[in-house]
Design a protein around this motif. Structure first.
Motif, PDB file in Angstrom:
ATOM      1  N   PRO A 215       2.782  -0.009   4.452  1.00  0.00           N
ATOM      2  CA  PRO A 215       1.513   0.732   4.450  1.00  0.00           C
ATOM      3  C   PRO A 215       0.827   0.736   3.089  1.00  0.00           C
ATOM      4  N   VAL A 216       1.638   0.727   2.021  1.00  0.00           N
ATOM      5  CA  VAL A 216       1.056   0.675   0.684  1.00  0.00           C
ATOM      6  C   VAL A 216       0.336  -0.655   0.491  1.00  0.00           C
ATOM      7  N   MET A 217       0.981  -1.736   0.933  1.00  0.00           N
ATOM      8  CA  MET A 217       0.370  -3.062   0.832  1.00  0.00           C
ATOM      9  C   MET A 217      -0.900  -3.135   1.686  1.00  0.00           C
ATOM     10  N   VAL A 218      -0.830  -2.543   2.886  1.00  0.00           N
ATOM     11  CA  VAL A 218      -2.007  -2.526   3.762  1.00  0.00           C
ATOM     12  C   VAL A 218      -3.130  -1.709   3.132  1.00  0.00           C
ATOM     13  N   LEU A 219      -2.757  -0.594   2.507  1.00  0.00           N
ATOM     14  CA  LEU A 219      -3.748   0.272   1.875  1.00  0.00           C
ATOM     15  C   LEU A 219      -4.452  -0.452   0.732  1.00  0.00           C
ATOM     16  N   VAL A 220      -3.675  -1.160  -0.080  1.00  0.00           N
ATOM     17  CA  VAL A 220      -4.263  -1.941  -1.164  1.00  0.00           C
ATOM     18  C   VAL A 220      -5.148  -3.046  -0.592  1.00  0.00           C
ATOM     19  N   GLY A 221      -4.693  -3.669   0.498  1.00  0.00           N
ATOM     20  CA  GLY A 221      -5.488  -4.704   1.152  1.00  0.00           C
ATOM     21  C   GLY A 221      -6.782  -4.136   1.716  1.00  0.00           C
ATOM     22  N   ALA A 222      -6.694  -2.939   2.320  1.00  0.00           N
ATOM     23  CA  ALA A 222      -7.882  -2.288   2.860  1.00  0.00           C
ATOM     24  C   ALA A 222      -8.854  -1.937   1.739  1.00  0.00           C
ATOM     25  N   LEU A 223      -8.292  -1.605   0.573  1.00  0.00           N
ATOM     26  CA  LEU A 223      -9.110  -1.316  -0.597  1.00  0.00           C
ATOM     27  C   LEU A 223      -9.906  -2.550  -1.017  1.00  0.00           C
TER      28      LEU A 223
ATOM     29  N   LEU B  58       4.854   7.034  -5.062  1.00  0.00           N
ATOM     30  CA  LEU B  58       6.177   7.326  -4.487  1.00  0.00           C
ATOM     31  C   LEU B  58       6.809   6.072  -3.890  1.00  0.00           C
ATOM     32  N   ALA B  59       5.995   5.205  -3.302  1.00  0.00           N
ATOM     33  CA  ALA B  59       6.513   3.962  -2.740  1.00  0.00           C
ATOM     34  C   ALA B  59       7.081   3.067  -3.835  1.00  0.00           C
ATOM     35  N   ILE B  60       6.391   3.000  -4.958  1.00  0.00           N
ATOM     36  CA  ILE B  60       6.881   2.204  -6.089  1.00  0.00           C
ATOM     37  C   ILE B  60       8.176   2.798  -6.632  1.00  0.00           C
ATOM     38  N   LEU B  61       8.208   4.124  -6.749  1.00  0.00           N
ATOM     39  CA  LEU B  61       9.417   4.795  -7.227  1.00  0.00           C
ATOM     40  C   LEU B  61      10.578   4.572  -6.269  1.00  0.00           C
ATOM     41  N   SER B  62      10.324   4.645  -4.973  1.00  0.00           N
ATOM     42  CA  SER B  62      11.388   4.441  -3.985  1.00  0.00           C
ATOM     43  C   SER B  62      11.953   3.025  -4.066  1.00  0.00           C
ATOM     44  N   PHE B  63      11.081   2.047  -4.341  1.00  0.00           N
ATOM     45  CA  PHE B  63      11.541   0.662  -4.468  1.00  0.00           C
ATOM     46  C   PHE B  63      12.468   0.534  -5.676  1.00  0.00           C
TER      47      PHE B  63
ATOM     48  N   VAL C 170      10.401   7.360   0.442  1.00  0.00           N
ATOM     49  CA  VAL C 170       9.520   6.530   1.262  1.00  0.00           C
ATOM     50  C   VAL C 170       8.752   7.398   2.257  1.00  0.00           C
ATOM     51  N   LEU C 171       9.484   8.271   2.952  1.00  0.00           N
ATOM     52  CA  LEU C 171       8.855   9.126   3.959  1.00  0.00           C
ATOM     53  C   LEU C 171       7.865  10.094   3.329  1.00  0.00           C
TER      54      LEU C 171
END
Length: 304
Positions: free
Chosen positions: A109-117, A134-139, A292-293
């Motif tokens: 979803p983060v990748m999709v969000l950046v793509g939508a941006l 948070l997604a980056i931190l979780s990775f 992630v959640l």
């Protein structure tokens, strides 16, 4: 309605990931992937035939309109994108724990969000930036958990495979929105059943070509044993995708929110990884999953 369909799709997608892991156990990727594309095509073939030769499905949600090359050329491109994502994803899934693969896939979803941006001109608000962070931190946290199992995120090629699959999956999600969004919203307005049914058919053709090219010359070196998880993978995926496509075609559906909800499938796949495959280091991975959640919740709030 589209949110409910997205949640149902997420649950089925989690089962699909778990079944895929089971199907790949002791099997060559090329065999399982070919059979999955075959069974997926088999599921939709009756809808294509009945829609083209009779009025049985007229007016139903399964009606598949007959379209020309001006439509099919877009579907062929989708087949290339999805199959590329599947190839990378299947290889990564075969060689990595499900409790590692799931959280990585959940960053889509983060990748999709950046793509939508970038593509649709959407703008991130504070909640969405929090979700991205948070997604980056979780990775990063997940990479630390992986080291306990001998998985080095910066040098393990299977990690790169899963990340590439996730990136291609995000591209596919954005492309789906473009294909099925109404024309007045900047999309092509293609019939969702035509897209879903035919992209599976085209994938089978592409996969058969790859099978003859990659497998046939080495056919005596590739192990295979039948497992009922193989057809179930196709059934669960097709049903999950049907609900996903249907949700995207409804008025007001947001690709960023639908994609985020669908990645909630990580909860189901994580459960199977823990209790069915008895994977290790669950305590640290639970923290990663929680991040992630939490990031997904932030994305959801920011998308309202």
């Amino acid at each position: 309605m589209w949110i409910i369909l997205a949640f149902l799709s997420a649950a089925l997608l989690g089962c699909y990931d778990s079944l895929k892991k089971q199907a790949l156990n002791g099997n060559a990727v090329i065999h399982v992937l070919t059979l999955n594309t075959f069974f997926s095509s088999l599921i939709f073939l009756p809808f294509i035939i009945l829609s083209a030769t009779s009025h049985t499905l007229d007016g139903t949600i399964f009606y598949t309109p007959v379209c020309g090359w001006e439509v099919h050329k877009y579907i062929v491109l989708k087949s290339f994108i999805v199959l590329s994502s599947w190839i990378f994803g299947y290889f990564g899934m075969k060689h990595l724990p499900l409790t590692i693969v799931g959280p990585i896939n959940a960053t889509r979803p983060v990748m999709v969000l950046v793509g939508a941006l970038l593509v649709f001109g959407e703008r991130l608000n504070g909640w969405q930036w929090a979700g991205v962070s948070l997604a980056i931190l979780s990775f990063f946290m997940l990479s630390r958990s992986g080291k306990k199992e001998g998985i080095n995120f910066s040098h393990d090629r299977w990690i790169y495979f899963i990340v590439t699959a996730a990136l291609l999956g995000a591209v596919s999600g954005l492309y789906d929105k473009y294909l099925m969004a109404p024309v007045d919203e900047g999309g092509l307005g293609l019939p969702r059943m035509t897209v879903q049914a035919w992209y599976n058919i085209y994938q089978l053709v592409l996969m058969f070509i790859m099978l003859m090219w990659l497998w046939y010359p080495r056919r005596h070196q590739s192990p295979f044993h039948w497992h009922w998880a193989i057809p179930l993978v196709s059934i669960f995926l097709c049903t999950a995708d049907f609900m996903y496509f249907y949700a995207l075609g409804l008025p007001g559906a947001l690709i960023s929110v639908v994609s985020m909800i669908r990645r909630g499938s990580v909860v189901v796949s994580f459960f199977f990884g823990a209790y069915l495959f008895h994977e290790k280091n669950l305590k640290s991975k639970v923290v990663d999953l929680a991040l992630v959640l939490l990031g997904m919740i932030c994305l959801y709030i920011g998308s309202q």
